[in-house]
Design an enzyme around this catalytic site. Structure first.
Site, mmCIF file in Angstrom:
data_model
loop_
_atom_site.group_PDB
_atom_site.id
_atom_site.type_symbol
_atom_site.label_atom_id
_atom_site.label_comp_id
_atom_site.label_asym_id
_atom_site.label_seq_id
_atom_site.Cartn_x
_atom_site.Cartn_y
_atom_site.Cartn_z
ATOM 1 N N LYS A 17 0.842 -1.155 -0.092
ATOM 2 C CA LYS A 17 0.109 0.101 -0.125
ATOM 3 C C LYS A 17 0.794 1.160 -0.037
ATOM 4 O O LYS A 17 2.132 1.342 0.254
ATOM 5 C CB LYS A 17 -0.866 -0.225 1.326
ATOM 6 C CG LYS A 17 -0.207 -0.091 2.749
ATOM 7 C CD LYS A 17 -1.134 -0.379 3.910
ATOM 8 C CE LYS A 17 -0.398 -0.176 5.187
ATOM 9 N NZ LYS A 17 -1.310 -0.835 6.120
ATOM 10 N N ARG A 37 0.643 -10.797 6.921
ATOM 11 C CA ARG A 37 0.566 -9.459 6.084
ATOM 12 C C ARG A 37 1.778 -8.992 6.491
ATOM 13 O O ARG A 37 2.005 -7.975 7.461
ATOM 14 C CB ARG A 37 -0.651 -8.873 6.259
ATOM 15 C CG ARG A 37 -1.802 -9.506 6.152
ATOM 16 C CD ARG A 37 -3.110 -8.430 6.350
ATOM 17 N NE ARG A 37 -3.179 -8.001 7.634
ATOM 18 C CZ ARG A 37 -3.976 -8.476 8.459
ATOM 19 N NH1 ARG A 37 -4.614 -9.334 8.439
ATOM 20 N NH2 ARG A 37 -3.877 -7.759 9.790
ATOM 21 N N TYR A 76 13.570 31.084 6.940
ATOM 22 C CA TYR A 76 12.436 31.945 7.418
ATOM 23 C C TYR A 76 12.566 32.326 8.896
ATOM 24 O O TYR A 76 12.990 31.452 9.756
ATOM 25 C CB TYR A 76 11.197 31.238 6.962
ATOM 26 C CG TYR A 76 10.700 31.197 5.639
ATOM 27 C CD1 TYR A 76 10.759 32.303 4.686
ATOM 28 C CD2 TYR A 76 10.934 30.016 5.043
ATOM 29 C CE1 TYR A 76 10.501 32.318 3.313
ATOM 30 C CE2 TYR A 76 10.789 30.001 3.577
ATOM 31 C CZ TYR A 76 10.401 31.168 2.787
ATOM 32 O OH TYR A 76 10.025 30.870 1.420
ATOM 33 N N ASP A 119 11.071 23.882 -0.763
ATOM 34 C CA ASP A 119 11.825 23.206 -1.681
ATOM 35 C C ASP A 119 13.541 23.167 -1.358
ATOM 36 O O ASP A 119 14.079 22.847 -2.307
ATOM 37 C CB ASP A 119 11.715 23.913 -2.985
ATOM 38 C CG ASP A 119 10.169 24.281 -3.408
ATOM 39 O OD1 ASP A 119 9.360 23.155 -3.225
ATOM 40 O OD2 ASP A 119 9.875 25.437 -3.250
HETATM 41 C C1 LIG Z 1 -0.540 -1.882 6.954
HETATM 42 C C2 LIG Z 1 -1.160 -3.265 7.339
HETATM 43 C C3 LIG Z 1 -0.443 -4.123 7.612
HETATM 44 C C4 LIG Z 1 1.124 -4.080 7.360
HETATM 45 O O1 LIG Z 1 1.692 -3.538 8.900
HETATM 46 P P1 LIG Z 1 3.056 -3.402 8.946
HETATM 47 O O2 LIG Z 1 3.387 -2.828 10.435
HETATM 48 O O3 LIG Z 1 3.766 -2.496 8.135
HETATM 49 O O4 LIG Z 1 3.857 -4.834 8.826
HETATM 50 C C5 LIG Z 1 -0.977 -5.208 7.711
HETATM 51 N N1 LIG Z 1 -2.235 -5.470 7.612
HETATM 52 C C6 LIG Z 1 -3.140 -4.416 7.459
HETATM 53 C C7 LIG Z 1 -4.526 -4.408 7.730
HETATM 54 C C8 LIG Z 1 -2.523 -2.987 7.695
HETATM 55 O O5 LIG Z 1 -3.597 -2.116 7.437
#
Ligand SMILES: *Cc1c(COP(=O)(O)O)cnc(C)c1O
Length: 387
Positions: free
Chosen positions: A38, A221, A266, A315
């Site tokens: 993602k 995941r 700035y 920038d």
């Molecule tokens: C982003 C996400 C992950 C991955 O999480 P990490 O901490 O980056 O490994 C897994 N499951 C879901 C539902 C997520 O939104």
């Protein structure tokens, strides 16, 4: 390298592979990996990240339908799950591209089923279960189990997976995660008792992968760990050795010496107390270098640390190179990554600016091309302005 005259993010594809191997070696038997790509692969470029990890994963996870479609357009064939809520306006694209979506409300599942019927296509869903994030998902109770059964029975909808998400697996104290795990497995059992058998169960993020082997189930995941960072400093780093994938480079565009009393940037937040050699770097907060690093961040030039002077502009920014006489126009600047003995990590940047290390990676702007390296050689470049 002056082709990218303002700067670029160097992506070490070998490091991605090494991180995938490290995770694979640590997985519990029967568990596969879902590669979370993602947010453009946490800023690394989702397409190259996906290509490199393809042989290590069973599929991918993204946050939006558009992210899934980019992968499909670039020839990624394996399953892709959208982790967030997908609106009805995208159902046809989801069906046509065999994209999996998170689902937890009966009405929406029924609507998705209608779309599937109209197109004579099966839609694939993963049931989201809320065991402690209070983000998306059904509550793990008997009423939800009945709802899940009704969803499971819908025509043209295949409930391929069921998942939950840990909110505190990156903490030393795993009590909350154990509670979440228990809620999730009890809910799965409840479904089994109702005759609902969902093939793919998953709950582990990177922290779960590293620290909760009992939670690997059918799929994990993997997100931040792919990109070589640990979810926090409380997980067992020894268990899964990771290598950072991204470095961020730029060049000095101007060097001058200012007199004592001269303000920099700035608001005159920094005023030189002594003659100071100042290098200007053509990177600012619009490139993702957080303004909260004003007067706090450091960069590397000629293997040495150069502190940010005054405020980071949109920038450009200025750094102190008084102690680095070799620094001159054209010198390479390392904003993130290694130069000689020194290294600036995303964790350090996050700490200095009061930010979060995941966010540092995701924030590297689209004005920075991603240059992909294999065995130390640049093999491709993704330029977000090429159109
Ligand atoms: C982003 C996400 C992950 C991955 O999480 P990490 O901490 O980056 O490994 C897994 N499951 C879901 C539902 C997520 O939104």
């Amino acid at each position: 390298m002056q082709l990218y005259d303002r700067g670029y993010a160097a992506i070490d594809l070998d490091a991605i592979e090494s991180n995938m191997k490290a995770m694979r070696d640590h997985l519990s038997p029967g568990a596969g990996i879902m590669g979370v790509v993602k947010a453009d692969g946490y800023g690394h470029g989702a397409v190259w990240a996906a290509r490199v990890m393809d042989s290590y994963v069973q599929g991918y996870a993204v946050s939006t339908v558009d992210e899934a479609l980019i992968l499909r357009r670039h020839g990624i064939k394996k399953n892709i799950l959208v982790l967030g809520v997908v609106g009805e306006s995208r159902y046809n694209e989801v069906l046509d591209n065999e994209i999996r979506i998170a689902m937890f409300q009966y009405d929406k599942a029924k609507l998705f089923s209608h779309y599937g019927a109209a197109r004579k296509k099966t839609g694939y869903i993963h049931l989201a279960v809320d065991t402690g994030m209070s983000r998306i998902g059904m509550r793990p109770d008997l009423e939800s189990a009945e709802t899940a059964k009704k969803i499971w029975e819908l025509p043209f909808v295949e409930t391929e997976g069921i998942f939950t998400h840990f909110s505190r697996a990156d903490e030393t104290d795993k009590n909350c995660s154990q509670q979440q795990l228990l809620k999730f497995t009890s809910f799965v059992n409840m479904l089994e008792n109702l005759g609902v058998h969902i093939p793919i169960k998953h709950c582990s993020n990177s922290a779960g992968i590293i620290d909760l082997k009992q939670a690997h189930m059918d799929l994990v995941r993997a997100g931040i760990s792919i990109y070589g960072l640990y979810p926090s400093d409380q997980v067992d780093r020894e268990a899964v050795p990771l290598k950072p994938v991204m470095s961020w480079k730029s060049y000095v565009v101007y060097v001058k010496t200012i007199e004592p009393g001269t303000p920099v940037s700035y608001g005159g937040a920094f005023v030189a107390k002594a003659p100071t050699r100042v290098a200007t770097i053509p990177i600012g907060y619009a490139d993702g270098y957080s303004r909260s690093l004003s007067g706090k961040g450091q960069v590397l030039i000629c293997g040495q640390r150069a502190p940010v002077l005054g405020r980071v502009c949109m920038d450009q920014m200025m750094v102190d190179v008084t102690h680095i006489p070799e620094a001159r126009e054209g010198s390479t600047v390392t904003l993130l990554g290694r130069d000689g003995e020194e290294e600036i990590t995303a964790e350090e940047m996050a700490e200095s600016g009061g930010g979060f290390h995941y966010e540092i990676l995701c924030s590297v702007g689209k004005r920075m091309p991603r240059v992909y390296y294999k065995k130390g050689k640049a093999i491709d470049c993704k330029d977000y302005f090429s159109e």
